[in-house]
Design an enzyme around this catalytic site. Structure first.
Site, short mmCIF file in Angstrom:
data_model
loop_
_atom_site.label_atom_id
_atom_site.label_comp_id
_atom_site.label_asym_id
_atom_site.label_seq_id
_atom_site.Cartn_x
_atom_site.Cartn_y
_atom_site.Cartn_z
N ASP A 142 0.82 -1.20 0.00
CA ASP A 142 0.00 0.00 0.00
C ASP A 142 0.86 1.26 0.00
O ASP A 142 0.47 2.29 -0.56
CB ASP A 142 -0.92 0.00 1.23
CG ASP A 142 -2.11 -0.96 1.06
OD1 ASP A 142 -2.23 -1.58 -0.01
OD2 ASP A 142 -2.91 -1.07 2.00
N ASN A 145 -5.17 9.51 1.99
CA ASN A 145 -5.61 8.90 3.25
C ASN A 145 -6.16 9.94 4.22
O ASN A 145 -7.35 9.96 4.49
CB ASN A 145 -4.46 8.15 3.94
CG ASN A 145 -4.41 6.67 3.59
OD1 ASN A 145 -5.35 6.15 3.00
ND2 ASN A 145 -3.33 6.01 3.93
N THR A 176 -9.68 3.19 6.69
CA THR A 176 -9.13 1.93 7.21
C THR A 176 -7.76 2.13 7.84
O THR A 176 -7.13 1.16 8.26
CB THR A 176 -9.00 0.89 6.07
OG1 THR A 176 -8.27 1.49 5.00
CG2 THR A 176 -10.35 0.45 5.57
N TYR A 199 -5.45 5.41 9.94
CA TYR A 199 -5.33 6.02 11.26
C TYR A 199 -6.70 6.30 11.89
O TYR A 199 -6.91 6.10 13.09
CB TYR A 199 -4.52 7.32 11.13
CG TYR A 199 -3.95 7.85 12.41
CD1 TYR A 199 -3.99 7.14 13.61
CD2 TYR A 199 -3.32 9.10 12.44
CE1 TYR A 199 -3.43 7.64 14.77
CE2 TYR A 199 -2.76 9.61 13.60
CZ TYR A 199 -2.84 8.87 14.77
OH TYR A 199 -2.29 9.38 15.91
N SER A 200 -7.65 6.75 11.08
CA SER A 200 -8.99 7.05 11.59
C SER A 200 -9.60 5.84 12.29
O SER A 200 -10.26 5.96 13.33
CB SER A 200 -9.89 7.50 10.43
OG SER A 200 -11.23 7.59 10.83
N LEU A 201 -9.37 4.67 11.73
CA LEU A 201 -9.91 3.44 12.33
C LEU A 201 -9.29 3.18 13.70
O LEU A 201 -9.97 2.83 14.66
CB LEU A 201 -9.64 2.26 11.40
CG LEU A 201 -10.30 0.94 11.78
CD1 LEU A 201 -11.80 1.00 11.58
CD2 LEU A 201 -9.72 -0.21 10.96
N SER A 202 -7.97 3.38 13.79
CA SER A 202 -7.28 3.20 15.08
C SER A 202 -7.85 4.14 16.14
O SER A 202 -7.89 3.81 17.31
CB SER A 202 -5.79 3.49 14.93
OG SER A 202 -5.16 2.48 14.19
#
Lengths: 335, 335, 335, 335
Positions: C110, C184, C225, C227-230
């Site tokens: 990625d 991202n 999927t 940093y926002s997810l973390s």
């Protein structure tokens, strides 16, 4: 000096949680699903092995007494000691005479362990839980190695973990109607009705908060990996004397799960004048309707549930294995 | 019998947490921000009131000795007992001779209480925390009623809550370099660097998990309302002997916060061969860089922090008041 | 009729997201980590295959021009068309003449796709991302089957997904200083400082909220999927025109992540009079300090990032595979 | 050029969401709880004011026709135009002839707006929602200022927000049995049974995931502040064309809420062979049992729900006001 006493007490608690106990094992009880044919065969083999190699008493489910597959007569023919040493338990016996048993062996999954907690509503003998497939939270011994594990128990003793249970008393119409010992959690939710009344949560008879939510979970540390976790609660190591209060889909954003000390007497009530009823359930088994004015009290039980531990990191291994707690998938590298 | 001992120990722990202590108060220490002018005036008034009405020794910050606003000479002129009873403390004195003080009074906010924890790195006298504005988590006495509260303390005694602290030892390059007592939390994060190394978390020298995250918070129950809460941790009542492990922005979805028993020795290390460093901070104050191979150990301290409680529901009132925990806004009805 | 128009527009948007495009492929650009030896070999093989079998122009990284391992001279000797068809790209060329390329192929993970987004700060050609190991979020084609995939592209065309990017403009000291395209997220956090100023978030020049937190993430659907997810954000399908606003460790319990329409102009500022600075970073690459009065504006870019899709359920497969989204571990049954 | 088209479509969508519409208002419908006495009086006053000052037709609930408190005869006596302009609506009329009404006014809370959505199962006229007490999510106009607001509507026009609705079709025993338009959410849960079957979620006829949970919420952006939020979903601005998929107490830690594009056809089914049933409910109103093999389909409706907006920041103001989204309590400073 208060600090010194407190430190001493803490030290004491720590040692109790880690002691190895040499048990004089003369009588063992086997719990399993009596209707599962493969389990009947295993129960028979295990009972024979215990009687033959260790000469101890083995209690099996009274439902097996007449089972052709279990074939008690064949056992007597093969091993004369089975005449005295093969015995049968009933729920009545486990409830009234728990001191008869030095150790309980469970064959099955976590559900079989929960069922064992239901059988022993007061004193519970140490419980060693065998898993027949993948190890679970509570089933931390592989049955494939059962002879190895049991020989160690007989020869070296056991380490046990005293898992907290709750004593839950239901009060309906001004009277205490029922009492349950639970090892996972008590849930008060809206049951079949589309709406729930506001609930009131009291601690030591002080109002802690009013609950507007789908329901409320009061969970033991053991139960923190079950329903409480699904509802957003933290994982709580079983040695911690704490009660998890976890709301189910609360109406406020600030209703974060809270841990309360197990010395606190909790009460959940349906307030007077409420239009809707609530439903309490105990380890997911029993369901009791609570009407306006009814309530449930919850306290740490005098009768904890002693489980045999497989090693010092039992708990962490169980959550890693079963929940994949913080387990990262291995990525396939390029070759 | 093991169960009975365990139950007895639990009962003992409960009673320790609820005892009312009659303290023979002969010497009181006042902590506040010495540079705030309005606080200097309040400190002076409070010291005078204590010396005049109770005849006890009062220690104030040595920085006030020459303060014109504090005007120590004027105090001596007004009250001859101040000659012997007005004394001055320094950080050196609090560190080395904590037994000199029967009670600590703090004037200010929660930060002043945290500062008091830093002053007393070993034994801590009981701390009564006055708030000058809104009550906080730790500042549970309104200064506007200070005479009322203090008269009660002198006449009836105090209830204290022994708040857990952590003893954190930093090991760098193979040697222990520093030790800190913290009352809220230790945080290990990536500090100024954009990337963090993987951290390793050990419990009693067993690897619990590898941490890929922005950082890791190890929090006391007192700290559970601070950074740990922001990172998704549960609220933990201060009487519970547990350590909250809360990851900051973890890379796995399954890294749910976990509570570990305070009997466990925790260690957080930067693994050998790591390319990036990590930074440890202690109650948000001190910052220490950890390189590959360095680590921090964390244990429940032998020196808890005794705070005077304002009532049996202190904690719940504090979280409701300060966090609006599950507080529903009153909707304005139509008139 | 307004409703009919709106429905028509929605239908149009849907069709755009699902169209198969027949591209006249005459020139392909290959992006990879030029310093990785095994990748140099693969790049060479891929370029040769494209030139030999399809007779098209292939642009490789200019750093390979003199690489012995790449051995451009050997390619010319082996395939005369390489004389004209083997070309070299530089970041300068991708920035200024994106129209030269009909398709971009990335070899790697990625990170290589993110790097491609950096190379093309304005118009981006369609990007087909090969993974060399496990498939990732963005690398949805296995390189082991690259001939199969590429033949399909040439013969049948491609389906593309227009992934939203943000245009982020930094304003410092009253002037716009820099502009970045991110695929991202943009993160504004406290950087190396232990404290962050309060940030202000504006939408279409209205103050939306004041942010007290470790930081704030503004994420595209693609970044949902990452940093926002973390930090607790939801997963957002890449076809949704929304901006995720996710706080990092916020100070209020009610600061739940929010999705805003991509038609909104967002602005994050460090308020005048702030004592501490904040740091903005763009796809985790660039770090810019923001002082009191500085701000960043964020809008949906005119230059989305077109990725070739492997199938209609690409996204769900990627989150299941990579995040184990709601994937249950298979339990080993008893045999 | 694909990119240009996509950008154009996005721009178009944006403008549609912000247009001010001048409506030729000749007929207005008033929705309220017809049994609430104080509301009857308000309805009467409002109808009279509209007829007298604007000379338009006003439809009131047919239940008021014979109400003494409403006193239609008195209205005719006072205002002759009421003879023709005072009319009565029935659910039958709103369902079959929605084009009769140029504007709907609701008096009450958010529940009255939800009820209005139920009345109009196909085309919905623009809805202006008055709140009688505190403003809610949907009730963004204070009734105390209703003359001011209505004069503006007549003289300047309205801005409307086309709120997405779902068309939900129930399929039982192989046949479509019912269809509902919902504005908040459809919930599939275990209803009265203690256990739920596993559910299967399909998108465009591909299996997205198998759901083991207490239930599953499919929510519109409007519903993202309701049940979905309680279950951990993000806030979604009403202009975003997305469907929130939020599990209720899922069994896996990785089942994070997901947003899917509103162009996707969703299907939730009870798999063949399931032992337990599930229950679907629609905006919390209707409850339908789903047995093994039954399913519900959910698509973005052709009939959105147009609400009149009070200003460009309507949504942010509503979540701040109603949810206290990231609202910090003002601390009382010391005086």
């Amino acid at each position: 000096s208060l600090v010194q006493t407190a430190t001493g007490v803490r030290e004491l608690a720590k040692r109790i949680g880690q002691a190895t106990i040499k048990v004089d094992l003369r009588s063992v009880l086997i719990v399993t699903k009596a209707r599962d044919n493969s389990l009947i065969v295993l129960t028979r083999q295990l009972a024979m092995w215990l009687i033959k190699t260790r000469g101890i008493c083995v209690y099996v489910d009274a439902k097996l007494r007449l089972s052709k597959r279990f074939n008690a007569e064949g056992m007597l023919a093969e091993e004369p000691r089975a005449e005295t040493n093969l015995r049968y338990w009933t729920p009545e016996l486990t409830r009234t005479m728990p001191d008869l048993f030095d150790l309980v062996l469970t064959l099955g999954g976590d559900g079989t362990v929960l069922y064992t907690s239901w059988l022993f509503q007061r004193i519970v003998p140490p419980v060693l839980a065998f898993s027949l497939g993948s190890l679970g939270f509570l089933t931390n011994f592989a049955y494939t190695d059962h002879e190895l594990h049991l020989n160690r128990v007989f020869d070296e003793g056991i380490n046990i973990n005293l898992r907290m249970r709750f004593t839950c008393s239901v009060h309906k119409g001004g009277h205490q109607t029922e009492t349950f010992e639970v090892i996972n959690e008590i849930v008060i939710d809206r049951g079949p009705s589309p709406w729930i009344s506001m609930l009131e949560l009291y601690g030591n008879n002080h109002l802690l908060t009013k609950v507007q939510a789908d329901g409320l979970i009061l969970s033991t540390p053991t139960g923190s990996t079950a329903y409480s976790l699904s509802a957003g609660g933290s994982l709580v190591h079983p040695e911690i004397p704490a009660i998890s209060v976890t709301p189910i889909c609360p109406h406020t954003l600030s209703f974060r799960p809270m841990l309360l000390p197990d010395s606190m007497l909790l009460k959940v009530s349906v307030p007077g004048g409420a239009r809707n009823t609530a439903w309490a359930s105990f380890d997911g088994r029993h369901r009791v309707e609570l009407r306006s004015g009814d309530y449930v009290t919850v306290t740490a039980s005098q009768y904890p549930f002693p489980t045999v531990t497989a090693g010092p990191m039992d708990y962490i291994e169980a959550v890693s294995r079963t929940l994949k707690w913080n387990v990262r998938e291995q990525q396939k590298p390029f070759k």
